[in-house]
Design an enzyme around this catalytic site. Structure first.
Site, PDB file in Angstrom:
ATOM      1  N   HIS A   1       0.823  -1.211   0.000  1.00 57.56           N
ATOM      2  CA  HIS A   1       0.000   0.000   0.000  1.00 57.56           C
ATOM      3  C   HIS A   1       0.857   1.261   0.000  1.00 57.56           C
ATOM      4  O   HIS A   1       0.662   2.177  -0.802  1.00 57.56           O
ATOM      5  CB  HIS A   1      -0.926  -0.032   1.224  1.00 57.56           C
ATOM      6  CG  HIS A   1      -1.786   1.183   1.356  1.00 57.56           C
ATOM      7  ND1 HIS A   1      -1.422   2.284   2.086  1.00 57.56           N
ATOM      8  CD2 HIS A   1      -2.987   1.471   0.807  1.00 57.56           C
ATOM      9  CE1 HIS A   1      -2.369   3.191   2.007  1.00 57.56           C
ATOM     10  NE2 HIS A   1      -3.334   2.729   1.238  1.00 57.56           N
TER      11      HIS A   1
ATOM     12  N   CYS B   1      -2.626  22.163 -20.892  1.00 53.34           N
ATOM     13  CA  CYS B   1      -1.728  22.702 -19.864  1.00 53.34           C
ATOM     14  C   CYS B   1      -2.076  22.208 -18.470  1.00 53.34           C
ATOM     15  O   CYS B   1      -1.739  22.841 -17.492  1.00 53.34           O
ATOM     16  CB  CYS B   1      -1.706  24.229 -19.922  1.00 53.34           C
ATOM     17  SG  CYS B   1      -3.271  25.002 -19.509  1.00 53.34           S
TER      18      CYS B   1
END
Lengths: 629, 629
Positions: free
Chosen positions: B178, B582
């Site tokens: 994890h 962008c």
């Protein structure tokens, strides 16, 4: 006509130019005979000569419009279709708005409390404290005091005050003045151009021109937007009695024959559901379960559930909530029994939707209390408790709760909540069904964006349904569907349609995310200015950015594109998919026309909009049929 | 392989099963000879017998991968295309991350501060105070203290701490644990499975297994996610020197020959722009003007501008800001001169975007101060001032600022801001152009949802451009475009494309509204759990709701559908429309492949991602070309 002058009565013309007046009367009569209808005439007088500019069928009061249409059918002059087409749904809406109690109104007149009469600029009855500037109105309104905003005239700078006011009264301006347009947009009662009063902003009061009466800031006033009357003091309002509106009910009965769209209602409580049935609703399209969580005896349990530090504590609180919720749903199912068949109308129950911090005390209030206790010193026990609550509430805060942990995300992160709600719905349905009624419970999942969310919730629900079936020894029936209220849900409606049995378009939220407009913020901060128009340097014309408020009338070009796409993709993936809409737009005539066109099965709106929707749906079907020819 | 065990070194096999080890070595050698590449082998040993499970080309350290590819080209073994295809863009990213200063690192080793070595689970160097629980890490991190979260292993309950930590260290778990997965997702340095330490949660410390050293909560530590090393104390980091990475620069030079997409950078300051050019950027795709407003000497003027009670005061503050902004833009234009041609690269400057309250003091802080002053009594002058500020800030608060008064809405409600910013841009461009340089300033309008917004802003800008042209006696050139970052903008891109000269996709915001995920809230509250997988009752398998974090890798099915639609509609309305992107996705290889496919002209990303984008764009073009065959 530009709305910047308050018009004079026509009787003035008789005094000033009696010859012109007689000529005008003659022309008017001929025109009304020709058109078989009351006419709305525009004219001008230049150098003593009368010029007629325009004629068109006149607007009538709501009651008159309905009565004339029904009478004409009964006299064989027009068809039922024609009658249905002639009445403006907005007039039906007016007919069902709360009104002032007639006896109290007469009493007020007798007591000399009728102060003046202005233009009936936006219908409805409003009572509140007179307030003379928008900032003060906003302050008091937010603090829970009912206010009526009184201004010489309004401008965009007053909108934040209008947003919280119960009504608006202006001394200047006509039916297309800023106050009138914005008030109608907001569904706010408004009396405009009330020349019988003189507003003094500096003194925070208004004076009645033909009398000695003065209303100061904070005095109670009552305004009737349907008649233009302004009263001193409070007049009680009454809800109109739909059962007694026989003409209207006849007209709507005809409408029901012509419409294709079902008309359902959004109702959270049995009493709303009952009212909806009286108004002609054929189902509940949205029952929000969270309002039930807010009730006084339940809120502390809900808070325990939210603040639980582990699954066991959460489960214990949910176990306490289960019987309440079961009772709620039972009440709704019982209220939604079709009086004709004895079976249940469809009822769509939405699982919990709002961010959980809406059920907790306000962070700001806690912050103030903790700071006060810290500054004062002492109070150790209280301070510790408040600090703990502040921390817990703080941990749940979100920058943009509308886009945060809400909707189906809640039930995925805390599956126990979905399990409890599903059990409550299905157990309630089983109880009522045991009494011999056929029920149609539908469980609806909010704010799905990815099909996997829906799949996982379906798995949760099916597990509960299996448990209950095992307990009862017979299958429990329900339908499983989702709201389409995020752009991504519409874009991937083929995937989602394969997992759901019905879609309900949540057009409020869909409008929010498609435009990026927060419903909580946009209207006051910029949206109403967008609709009203921006001022242009060196020009008197305002530039409208948006033609209408997209939260009131569906934006067909943008949001509508997503709705059409989802209808197409959803039906392609699942031909049996049932399609409805349960946003505010479900009661808006223009939007209803669109929903009819894209082929939804039903619209669902607030109960008192149901008659409007019945009429609008019929008009949409009739005009759609004409288009097809 | 499941990542739940920390692997043993291969040398352990030699000790335990020497025969099997020899056999394994033999097979490995044959496989590497066969594939002309280093192999990554999976095997198992059952009852003393060796089974080979899988072989594939091995992952190398970033430096090695680049060097091997370049060497093989120079030795004539593979083509330049093949070399470009062989290097994982993620390795280029690693090469450009900040690293520990080598001298300081050696010094630390000498001083015995190298505590242990774990798995290099997520690259990058991190230094901070060791903290042993996620709540505390969140608290300290939010207060501005750099922390490294140290846990025996992590679970979804730790994610809120990871979000603010500089790095993560776990004692257990492999490269797919994890901690490792989440850290890589977050771009957070991580050392996992560091079995050389023993973490005591109760005592808030860790002990080094082979020594006497103990690190307590609050002690400084440094972790190197690229090597797995854990040090006591602080080690300074250095940015890698791109100019010295000759192999990498050679590889990227080849990449530039094959790519179709332009690679631009997001940069707000001249120093960022310069770095971007060094990294190979061919333009600035996003220069945010609001960061300039935050600088110390300007913020008071900005606040005056925001809190102005009338146009005159607002204009006075804006007049003060104008020279600052002009200077900023001049600096950017000068930094963006192409060293080869002496002319300017394109520079896209976005007009102000964030909600204005971001520039004001915090409402909560003011609330605490006012409450404290009120409780204490006295302080009348101070209290009055603070109350006034509290009220002003309160009036600007929004429930969901992300969907509120921001983007182009600001410049429509306060046109003076747009006028000032446009003037600053165009005057700066004129000044630099006067020095003989050809410039390409592009003005970009954020958060457009309706074409009328863009039309109105264009009118504002053209008026300013005309004024400046009149003052200068010659025309001032610029391009005018918009971000596509709302679903409605994509849906109506035909209308918007007819008014704009370029589109730049703001995929962060577009992902926010398409999914209805608040970037500020979603990751910590539910999104990382969606990606990591939800626990299923009665099953060990987790259920993944989303395959990847859509803020990192573009969601092609939903958000991508809107991008494709906007490209198609925009180009149809305006064949000369220039198209770029962008958002964060501009630096993500998988997303770049998509942008190449839908036919954008360029991607723009943060400067240190530019080399990654150059390589990824070349790979996209090469594989797209292959698909075409």
């Amino acid at each position: 006509m530009a709305g910047i002058r308050t018009p004079s009565p026509i009787s003035r013309l008789e005094q000033d130019l009696p010859d012109v007046y007689r000529q005008f009367q003659e022309i008017a009569q001929r025109l009304e005979q020709h058109y078989h209808d009351m006419q709305d005439l525009e004219f001008t007088v230049e150098k003593g000569r009368l010029y007629m500019l325009q004629t068109r069928s006149a607007k009538r009061t709501a009651q008159a419009a309905v009565k004339v249409a029904v009478d004409m059918v009964e006299e064989g002059l027009i068809s039922e279709q024609e009658a249905v087409k002639r009445v403006d749904p907005f007039q039906v809406y007016q007919l069902l708005l709360p009104r002032f109690d007639e006896n109290q109104k007469k009493q007020a007149e007798k007591e000399g409390r009728l102060l003046a009469k202005g233009l009936n600029a936006s219908p409805g009855a409003a009572t509140g404290k007179a307030v003379f500037d928008a900032d003060r109105a906003e302050q008091m309104g937010k603090a829970g005091t009912p206010v009526v905003l009184v201004r010489p005239e309004t401008s965009p700078d007053d909108v934040h005050g209008m947003l919280v006011a119960k009504g608006v009264l202006t001394a200047r301006g006509g039916a297309t003045s800023h106050a009138a347009v914005v008030a109608r947009g907001l569904g706010l009662p408004c009396v405009a151009g009330c020349e019988g009063i003189r507003v003094s902003e500096a003194e925070h009061l208004f004076r009645v021109v033909d009398g000695t009466q003065v209303i100061h800031e904070g005095d109670d006033i009552s305004i009737d937007g349907a008649t233009g009357e302004v009263f001193a003091g409070i007049i009680a309002t009454v809800d109109p009695d739909f059962e007694k509106e026989t003409d209207l009910r006849k007209l709507l009965g005809w409408a029901d024959k012509f419409r294709r769209l079902g008309v359902w209602a959004n109702a959270d409580y049995p009493r709303d559901a009952q009212r909806a049935v009286i108004f002609g609703a054929e189902g509940i399209g949205l029952c929000r379960t969270e309002h039930m969580f807010m009730e006084q005896e339940r809120l502390p349990i809900v808070q325990k559930m939210i603040l639980a530090k582990n699954k066991e504590d959460r489960q214990a609180a949910l176990d306490q909530l289960l019987p309440f919720q079961r009772g709620d749903f039972r009440g709704i199912f019982e209220a939604m029994v079709n009086p004709e068949t004895g079976d249940g109308y469809p009822v769509v129950i939405r699982l919990i939707d709002p961010p959980l911090h809406e059920f907790l005390p306000s962070y700001e209030d806690l912050l103030v209390e903790v700071t006060r206790l810290e500054t004062e010193g002492g109070h150790e026990q209280e301070l510790r408790e408040k600090r703990e609550m502040l921390e817990a509430v703080g941990a749940m805060r979100e920058m943009n709760p509308m886009l945060g942990l809400r909707g189906c995300r809640l039930g995925l992160i805390f599956p126990e909540i979905n399990v409890m709600q599903t059990r409550a719905i299905l157990e309630a349905a089983r109880e009522v069904a045991r009494e011999g009624k056929k029920l149609q419970p539908k469980i609806m999942i909010p704010l799905v964006g990815h099909v996997n969310e829906l799949r996982e919730v379906r798995r949760q629900l099916e597990a509960v349904a299996q448990e209950i079936t095992a307990e009862a020894g017979s299958a429990v029936e329900y339908k499983f569907g989702t709201m389409i209220e995020l752009p991504r849900a519409a874009l991937t409606a083929d995937q989602i349609g394969a997992v759901a049995q019905f879609f309900s378009f949540g057009t409020n939220d869909l409008t929010q995310t498609t435009f990026g407009f927060s419903r909580d913020d946009a209207e006051g901060k910029f949206l109403l200015k967008y609709v009203d128009g921006l001022e242009e340097p060196g020009s008197k014309e305002k530039v409208k950015i948006l033609p209408v408020n997209p939260f009131q009338t569906l934006d067909r070009e943008g949001v509508g594109q997503l709705v059409s796409m989802a209808v197409e993709k959803g039906r392609a993936a699942n031909p049996h998919l049932e399609l409805g809409i349960c946003g505010e737009h479900g009661g808006d005539p223009d939007s209803i026309e669109f929903f009819n066109e894209v082929g939804l099965d039903y619209v669902s709106c607030s109960p008192f909009r149901v008659p409007v929707a019945r009429l609008a749906a019929a008009q949409a079907a009739l005009s759609h049929g004409e288009k097809d020819k």
